[in-house]
Every structure is written in structure tokens, then in C-alpha cells.
Design an enzyme around this catalytic site. Structure first.
Site, PDB file in Angstrom:
ATOM      1  CD  GLN A  53      -0.038  -1.168   3.196  1.00 27.23           C
ATOM      2  OE1 GLN A  53      -0.042  -2.194   2.537  1.00 27.23           O
ATOM      3  NE2 GLN A  53       0.232  -1.147   4.478  1.00 27.23           N
ATOM      4  N   GLY A  56       1.612   3.615  -3.258  1.00 23.45           N
ATOM      5  CA  GLY A  56       0.727   4.651  -3.745  1.00 23.45           C
ATOM      6  C   GLY A  56       0.048   5.471  -2.666  1.00 23.45           C
ATOM      7  CG  HIS A  57      -2.432   5.582   1.177  1.00 27.52           C
ATOM      8  ND1 HIS A  57      -2.301   5.914   2.496  1.00 27.52           N
ATOM      9  CD2 HIS A  57      -3.663   5.997   0.819  1.00 27.52           C
ATOM     10  CE1 HIS A  57      -3.409   6.480   2.944  1.00 27.52           C
ATOM     11  NE2 HIS A  57      -4.255   6.536   1.937  1.00 27.52           N
ATOM     12  CG  PHE A  58      -0.526   9.669   0.150  1.00 24.76           C
ATOM     13  CD1 PHE A  58      -1.464   9.735  -0.871  1.00 24.76           C
ATOM     14  CD2 PHE A  58      -0.977   9.640   1.454  1.00 24.76           C
ATOM     15  CE1 PHE A  58      -2.814   9.787  -0.589  1.00 24.76           C
ATOM     16  CE2 PHE A  58      -2.328   9.685   1.745  1.00 24.76           C
ATOM     17  CZ  PHE A  58      -3.261   9.757   0.720  1.00 24.76           C
ATOM     18  CG  LEU A  63       0.328   9.224   5.638  1.00 27.26           C
ATOM     19  CD1 LEU A  63      -0.775  10.257   5.481  1.00 27.26           C
ATOM     20  CD2 LEU A  63       1.043   9.409   6.961  1.00 27.26           C
TER      21      LEU A  63
END
Length: 151
Positions: A53, A56-58, A63
Site C-alpha cells: 500500500q 501509492g499511499h502516498f 501513511l
């Protein structure tokens, strides 16, 4: 809810995989440090930068998504009922989420301590747990999670 200290290993990751159906990348419980089947559980989730994750987050500011924190709490809730002998076998899934609040970001390097307690179990098919996630003793997320048995 209070967290036990120090953190003894009550269920290992291998034992958790025997109780929960989740697998990579959605196996979000690394260790259980307190387990009272049918009542409550406290578990650890180590948050690491190599989790998918964070691509792309972020980018540039990783986070942990709030939905994954809630999912980790739900998995700890699932461990509470996983060894109850009177429940029918099947898959318990989300039926509702109430009063969930996020207090602070969770970032790679944090260790989530997740505490859940069973609030109710109706007709051996519907349940509700109260969950809290903490990092270094600070509350990061709390709420009530409902689940139901899918045949």
C-alpha cells in the site's frame, strides 16, 4: 482497554494463519499477546515500508490507510471468535462499522497494538466488537465493528 506489558507471544503468526483465512497482502496480525477466546484479544501489527500500500499511499509520505487499520482491528476481533467451540464454521465478514475515529497517522516503523473485546454475539451469526489501535500507547483509531457469518 489496557494493553498487557511486557508483550508475551500467545499466538504466533503460523498459529494466526491457522485461525484466520487472510493471506498476503491482507494478513494484518503479526502476533497475539493476549487471547481470551470469546472475550478479548490484544495483537501486534508491525508496519513496514515494504508493504504494497505504501507504493501509492502516498509516494514521498507513506501513511497506512485507515481502512487497513480498521481491517487489522477486524482481524483481531475475528480471533476472539475463531476458537469458540459452539459457533458454526464459516466466514465472518463485515456487516457494519460504527463510531470509527482516526486520531493520528500510522507510518512505516510504527507498531500497532490492537485491542478488541467482544460486545455481543447474537444467534451465533452476528457479532459486535469494540476495537482500539495504539502506537506507543497513543490512541490512533477506535470504533465498533459488526460482523456476520456467511454460509
Amino acid at each position: 482497554m489496557t494493553d498487557p506489558s511486557p508483550n508475551p507471544v500467545v499466538l504466533t503468526s503460523e498459529q494466526i494463519m491457522g485461525l484466520l483465512p487472510h493471506r498476503y497482502p491482507f494478513a494484518l496480525v503479526d502476533r497475539v499477546v493476549l487471547h481470551e477466546p470469546g472475550q478479548r484479544a490484544v495483537a501486534i501489527k508491525n508496519v513496514t515500508l515494504n508493504e504494497p500500500q505504501f507504493q501509492g499511499h502516498f509516494p514521498g509520505r507513506p501513511l497506512m490507510p485507515g481502512v487497513l487499520i480498521v481491517e487489522a482491528m477486524a482481524q483481531v476481533g475475528g480471533l476472539i471468535v475463531a476458537q469458540m467451540p459452539d459457533l458454526p464454521k464459516g466466514l465472518f465478514v463485515f456487516a457494519g462499522i460504527d463510531a470509527v475515529r482516526f486520531r493520528r497517522p500510522v507510518v512505516p516503523g510504527d507498531q500497532l497494538t490492537i485491542s478488541c473485546e467482544l460486545l455481543s454475539l447474537k444467534r451465533q451469526r452476528f457479532g459486535k466488537v469494540r476495537g482500539e489501535a495504539r502506537v506507543e500507547g497513543q490512541l490512533v483509531c477506535s470504533g465498533e465493528l459488526m460482523f456476520s457469518l456467511v454460509d
